[in-house]
Design a protein around this motif. Structure first.
Motif, PDB file in Angstrom:
ATOM      1  N   SER B 100       0.835  -1.210   0.000  1.00  0.00           N
ATOM      2  CA  SER B 100       0.000   0.000   0.000  1.00  0.00           C
ATOM      3  C   SER B 100       0.863   1.251   0.000  1.00  0.00           C
ATOM      4  O   SER B 100       0.564   2.237  -0.675  1.00  0.00           O
ATOM      5  CB  SER B 100      -0.909   0.030   1.231  1.00  0.00           C
ATOM      6  N   GLN B 104       1.074   4.271  -2.866  1.00  0.00           N
ATOM      7  CA  GLN B 104       0.916   5.718  -2.682  1.00  0.00           C
ATOM      8  C   GLN B 104       2.018   6.473  -3.431  1.00  0.00           C
ATOM      9  O   GLN B 104       1.753   7.445  -4.138  1.00  0.00           O
ATOM     10  CB  GLN B 104       0.952   6.062  -1.194  1.00  0.00           C
ATOM     11  N   LEU B 183      -2.650  -3.496  -6.619  1.00  0.00           N
ATOM     12  CA  LEU B 183      -2.502  -2.206  -5.943  1.00  0.00           C
ATOM     13  C   LEU B 183      -1.826  -1.197  -6.861  1.00  0.00           C
ATOM     14  O   LEU B 183      -2.172  -0.021  -6.875  1.00  0.00           O
ATOM     15  CB  LEU B 183      -1.685  -2.361  -4.663  1.00  0.00           C
ATOM     16  N   PRO B 204      -4.791   7.434  -2.374  1.00  0.00           N
ATOM     17  CA  PRO B 204      -4.303   6.095  -1.966  1.00  0.00           C
ATOM     18  C   PRO B 204      -4.297   5.882  -0.454  1.00  0.00           C
ATOM     19  O   PRO B 204      -4.030   4.773   0.000  1.00  0.00           O
ATOM     20  CB  PRO B 204      -2.863   6.056  -2.502  1.00  0.00           C
ATOM     21  N   LEU B 207      -5.977   2.900   0.692  1.00  0.00           N
ATOM     22  CA  LEU B 207      -5.267   1.617   0.637  1.00  0.00           C
ATOM     23  C   LEU B 207      -4.454   1.380   1.917  1.00  0.00           C
ATOM     24  O   LEU B 207      -4.156   0.252   2.280  1.00  0.00           O
ATOM     25  CB  LEU B 207      -4.331   1.573  -0.570  1.00  0.00           C
ATOM     26  N   LEU B 208      -4.080   2.479   2.590  1.00  0.00           N
ATOM     27  CA  LEU B 208      -3.331   2.354   3.844  1.00  0.00           C
ATOM     28  C   LEU B 208      -4.271   2.149   5.029  1.00  0.00           C
ATOM     29  O   LEU B 208      -3.892   1.608   6.062  1.00  0.00           O
ATOM     30  CB  LEU B 208      -2.479   3.611   4.073  1.00  0.00           C
ATOM     31  N   PHE B 236      -9.314  -6.463   1.433  1.00  0.00           N
ATOM     32  CA  PHE B 236      -8.065  -6.663   2.154  1.00  0.00           C
ATOM     33  C   PHE B 236      -8.115  -7.855   3.116  1.00  0.00           C
ATOM     34  O   PHE B 236      -7.091  -8.478   3.369  1.00  0.00           O
ATOM     35  CB  PHE B 236      -7.657  -5.391   2.923  1.00  0.00           C
TER      36      PHE B 236
END
Lengths: 256, 285
Positions: B100, B104, B183, B204, B207-208, B236
């Motif tokens: 992730s 980014q 990703l 992004p 995604l974290l 996830f």
């Protein structure tokens, strides 16, 4: 000088709006093959918009634009094969060296290895980039970076080249160097559409000058013809007369 | 091409003869080389994005681990035993977070490319968007695999002992590569679609955040119903569970694994389609 009946660029009734603002309001312009036309106009007159439409980056709202006979809206891939663009943004990769930047373009255009090498070597020589070949893009001076930018544009051998304010921010020597390159390009048969803020640049390089103002073409003639028609000593005077904020444009319109 | 008797020019025009896959593959190789050269020339960015999951790992193990360990492995005492249990539990999540974190950086890099002159130039050439951006994808996937190996190495130094056998490692490498591709395509799409570099660094974040809203750091059955339902059904969770199973050498739940693979394939297609759609979008110059 034209070597072909098909013009390099043919624009008819070109119109572009951003929301309520009309940037181009029915522009007609023809650039004969093998010649240089300079597009002048005050800031925000739509010069870059014309270049963006011709280089397939931006769709027009109305009108047609053709490059060597290919409609930019209907056959963008055909147009992309024929053109080269040096815009206001630097297209040089700051982390790659001069040689790597040139090779990147040669590879992306699928020049055979030997030809790609010969071509980049020739351009390095022609643009005086030899001493800087191992320098990264970010280590070059503004003038050198602009030269590399133009050299990269020329790697695939485009037949029509768009130069969007190519000498903005350059010192006088670098500007003159770049002018020399443009002259060499045209001597080789390439057609050029140049936008510029510098009227001496248009005077020096262009076979024809077109002035954009308020979204319309208010003049299109040779530099000498424009000066004569406006009884002006320099293109500066012509420019100021044509783009005065209060004037009635239609009276000033010069038919070609 | 053109039948126009255009003005003579010393250079040959663009080659159009070779079409199809070899051409795209060659462009992809060219753009991948550029992407790797950029990583070599600007190594501090790579170091920075590997550091992020390592700091996260240290923080979670040495600050929260002593207390959280009892929550992930029943009967574990707080303190050192808790820390060890928690390290085992979160190692897979930290690997996922590594991907992730790189996603980014990829989104930011792509957005910078898009708003800069380089991609603007390439958009005026016949080079296919998939090749222009595919180079960033391949580069970022390789970067993700190297970074994940480094992060895994740190986890082992801290006392993590993977239980995976030969087949498990092979499966893990394959699955993690697939996940990195997902990703990265999503990140590329976010970078291309972004109106500015700032928004490319914000999007992004999701995604974290998602590994936290899943089974990454605590078991989902400890969460309130609404959060748990989301956690169980977001992509996830099956991905983390699959990595956890492969890494730990424990038997995989077939449904979970196929759900994870399904999400990966679906989201790759989404990222690719989103990228294609946004690439030619007119943007202010």
């Amino acid at each position: 000088m034209p070597t072909s009946a098909t013009p390099a660029i043919e624009i008819a009734g070109l119109t572009k709006r951003y929301g309520a603002q009309t940037v181009l309001d029915g522009v007609d312009l023809t650039v004969p093959a093998g010649t240089v036309t300079a597009l002048l106009g005050p800031n925000g007159a739509g010069k870059t918009t014309v270049v963006s439409i011709l280089s397939t980056l931006l769709p027009a709202d109305a009108g047609t634009a053709r490059v060597l006979g290919h409609d930019v809206a209907r056959a963008p891939q055909a147009v992309r094969h024929l053109i080269g663009v040096t815009g206001q943004l630097s297209a040089v990769d700051p982390l790659l060296t001069v040689a790597e930047n040139l090779r990147l373009v040669a590879d992306l255009f699928h020049l055979p290895r030997s030809e790609g090498r010969a071509r980049t070597a020739e351009l390095v020589e022609r643009f005086g980039l030899g001493d800087a070949a191992r320098k990264q893009g970010q280590q070059l001076s503004g003038g050198m970076r602009r030269k590399l930018d133009l050299a990269m544009t020329l790697v695939p051998g485009p037949q029509v080249v768009f130069l969007d304010e190519p000498t903005t921010g350059l010192d006088p020597r670098a500007r003159r160097d770049l002018w020399e390159q443009v002259r060499g390009l045209v001597a080789g048969g390439t057609s050029v559409l140049l936008t510029t803020q510098y009227l001496d640049e248009a005077d020096q390089l262009a076979d024809a000058v077109a002035v954009l103002h308020g979204g319309r073409l208010v003049a299109h003639d040779t530099p000498a013809g424009l000066k004569a028609a406006h009884d002006a000593g320099s293109l500066d005077d012509v420019f100021l007369a044509l783009t005065a904020p209060t004037q009635d444009r239609t009276q000033e319109e010069v038919a070609r | 091409m053109s039948t126009v008797a255009a003005a003579p020019h010393p250079a040959a025009p663009h080659r159009t003869a070779r079409a199809g896959l070899p051409r795209a593959a060659r462009d992809l190789a060219t753009m991948t080389r550029r992407s790797l050269l950029r990583m070599v020339r600007y190594p501090s960015l790579t170091v920075l994005i590997v550091l992020m999951p390592v700091v996260l790992l240290l923080l979670f193990v040495y600050v929260f681990g002593g207390a959280f360990g009892a929550g992930v492995a029943a009967g574990t005492a707080p303190g050192a035993a808790g820390r060890a249990a928690y390290l085992d539990y979160i190692a897979p999540a930290v690997l996922v977070m590594t991907a992730s974190s790189i996603a980014q950086a990829t989104a930011i890099g792509v957005a910078m490319d898009m708003t800069g002159g380089i991609v603007t130039r390439l958009r005026t050439t016949p080079v296919a968007p998939v090749a222009v951006l595919g180079g960033s994808v391949v580069g970022a996937v390789l970067q993700t695999l190297v970074a994940a190996a480094a992060v895994l190495g740190v986890a082992v130094l801290l006392g993590f002992r993977p239980g995976a056998g030969g087949a498990g490692w092979l499966g893990l490498a394959g699955f993690f590569t697939l996940f990195a591709v997902v990703l990265t395509w999503l990140a590329v799409a976010m970078g291309v679609a972004a109106r500015s570099v700032e928004s490319a660094s914000n999007t992004p974040m999701v995604l974290l955040l998602l590994p936290f809203l899943g089974s990454g750091f605590v078991p989902v059955d400890t969460m309130p119903t609404a959060v748990r339902l989301f956690a169980e059904h977001q992509p996830f969770t099956p991905v983390i569970e699959t990595v956890r199973g492969l890494l730990g050498g424990t038997p995989l739940d077939a449904t979970t694994t196929w759900t994870a693979v399904g999400w990966c394939v679906a989201l790759t297609v989404l990222g690719w389609a989103w990228t294609r759609r946004s690439y030619r979008r007119p943007r202010p110059s």
